[in-house]
Design a protein around this motif. Structure first.
Motif, PDB file in Angstrom:
ATOM      1  N   UNK A  10      44.214  48.659  36.506  1.00  0.00           N
ATOM      2  CA  UNK A  10      42.768  48.775  36.718  1.00  0.00           C
ATOM      3  C   UNK A  10      42.487  49.362  38.095  1.00  0.00           C
ATOM      4  N   UNK A  11      43.245  48.876  39.095  1.00  0.00           N
ATOM      5  CA  UNK A  11      43.049  49.374  40.455  1.00  0.00           C
ATOM      6  C   UNK A  11      43.345  50.854  40.568  1.00  0.00           C
ATOM      7  N   UNK A  12      44.444  51.303  39.985  1.00  0.00           N
ATOM      8  CA  UNK A  12      44.812  52.709  40.057  1.00  0.00           C
ATOM      9  C   UNK A  12      43.819  53.595  39.290  1.00  0.00           C
ATOM     10  N   UNK A  13      43.370  53.094  38.125  1.00  0.00           N
ATOM     11  CA  UNK A  13      42.409  53.866  37.333  1.00  0.00           C
ATOM     12  C   UNK A  13      41.090  54.022  38.080  1.00  0.00           C
ATOM     13  N   UNK A  14      40.601  52.911  38.655  1.00  0.00           N
ATOM     14  CA  UNK A  14      39.351  52.985  39.417  1.00  0.00           C
ATOM     15  C   UNK A  14      39.480  53.881  40.631  1.00  0.00           C
ATOM     16  N   UNK A  15      40.622  53.784  41.311  1.00  0.00           N
ATOM     17  CA  UNK A  15      40.851  54.616  42.490  1.00  0.00           C
ATOM     18  C   UNK A  15      40.881  56.098  42.117  1.00  0.00           C
ATOM     19  N   UNK A 209      40.425  46.173  48.023  1.00  0.00           N
ATOM     20  CA  UNK A 209      40.183  44.999  47.176  1.00  0.00           C
ATOM     21  C   UNK A 209      41.312  44.820  46.161  1.00  0.00           C
ATOM     22  N   UNK A 210      41.815  45.940  45.618  1.00  0.00           N
ATOM     23  CA  UNK A 210      42.934  45.847  44.682  1.00  0.00           C
ATOM     24  C   UNK A 210      44.165  45.271  45.371  1.00  0.00           C
ATOM     25  N   UNK A 211      44.435  45.745  46.574  1.00  0.00           N
ATOM     26  CA  UNK A 211      45.580  45.226  47.335  1.00  0.00           C
ATOM     27  C   UNK A 211      45.407  43.740  47.623  1.00  0.00           C
ATOM     28  N   UNK A 212      44.169  43.344  47.941  1.00  0.00           N
ATOM     29  CA  UNK A 212      43.917  41.923  48.221  1.00  0.00           C
ATOM     30  C   UNK A 212      44.157  41.061  46.990  1.00  0.00           C
TER      31      UNK A 212
END
Length: 223
Positions: A10-15, A209-212
């Motif tokens: 999800x994080x990679x897709x949003x980024x 936020x994804x990293x967190x």
């Protein structure tokens, strides 16, 4: 593990989406800067004869010179000029040597000069053709009794003064007491850089936020 993988995807897709939007705005910025440069070049070009049938799209910003006579009728468009204050654009009919009757935006007068007499009669006017897009659902109807308009509505003004729906905006004085307000590209919005910064900023926040979330997930697993 599945939760971590899901958050990562999800994080990679949003980024990727946010970076793509920022990159698209940079491409739009390049396109807009090229367009504005073309408009500025067109505005400053050598004056041409008034086209037989001016087209609002093809002939927008076209530099034109006409000779003839300025008529005495006027329409006043309420405006405000930076560092000067409120006043009016003076829109007047102009009869060319060929007998055509068009609108001329002569420029700015202060509110105190509304009732002054202005120079009319034979003259040569240089400027640019324009069909300003100033009308929307919130534009008040003109106060015809007070001769106060709130936007340059070319078709309505042409009907009011009995001219062709053609507006020539003067770029040189057409008489004492009138300050030309020539066409330029300053009023054309170009916010693509701000939009790009916004999207890239959101991408940075999304990545943080994804990293967190991933760090918290690993910390809970270890705990």
């Amino acid at each position: 593990m599945r939760r971590v993988l899901f958050l990562l995807l999800v994080g990679l897709a949003g980024l990727a989406v946010l970076i793509a939007l920022g990159s698209w705005q940079l491409r739009r910025l390049d396109w807009k800067q090229t367009m504005l440069a073309d408009i500025d070049s067109r505005i400053a070009g050598a004056p041409q004869a008034l086209p037989a049938e001016p087209d609002p799209e093809r002939d927008r910003y076209l530099p034109v010179a006409v000779s003839g006579a300025m008529a005495g009728e006027e329409l006043h468009v309420l405006v405000s000029v930076k560092m000067v204050g409120p006043g009016y654009r003076v829109i007047a009919p102009f009869v060319t040597d060929e007998g055509r009757r068009i609108l001329v935006d002569r420029g700015f007068i202060p509110t105190t000069a509304k009732q002054d007499r202005r120079e009319t009669g034979p003259m040569r006017v240089e400027g640019n053709l324009h069909w300003p897009d100033e009308i929307d659902g919130y534009t008040p109807a003109p106060d015809r009794n007070g001769n106060i308009w709130f936007a340059r509505d070319v078709p309505a003004m042409a009907a009011e003064l009995g001219t062709e729906p053609v507006l020539l905006i003067a770029r040189a004085p057409t008489g004492p007491g009138i300050t030309p307000l020539p066409v330029d590209s300053a009023g054309i919005p170009n916010d693509h850089l701000q939009y790009a910064i916004t999207w890239f900023g959101l991408a940075l926040v999304w990545a943080a936020m994804t990293s967190l979330f991933l760090w918290r997930g690993r910390a809970r697993k270890k705990g």
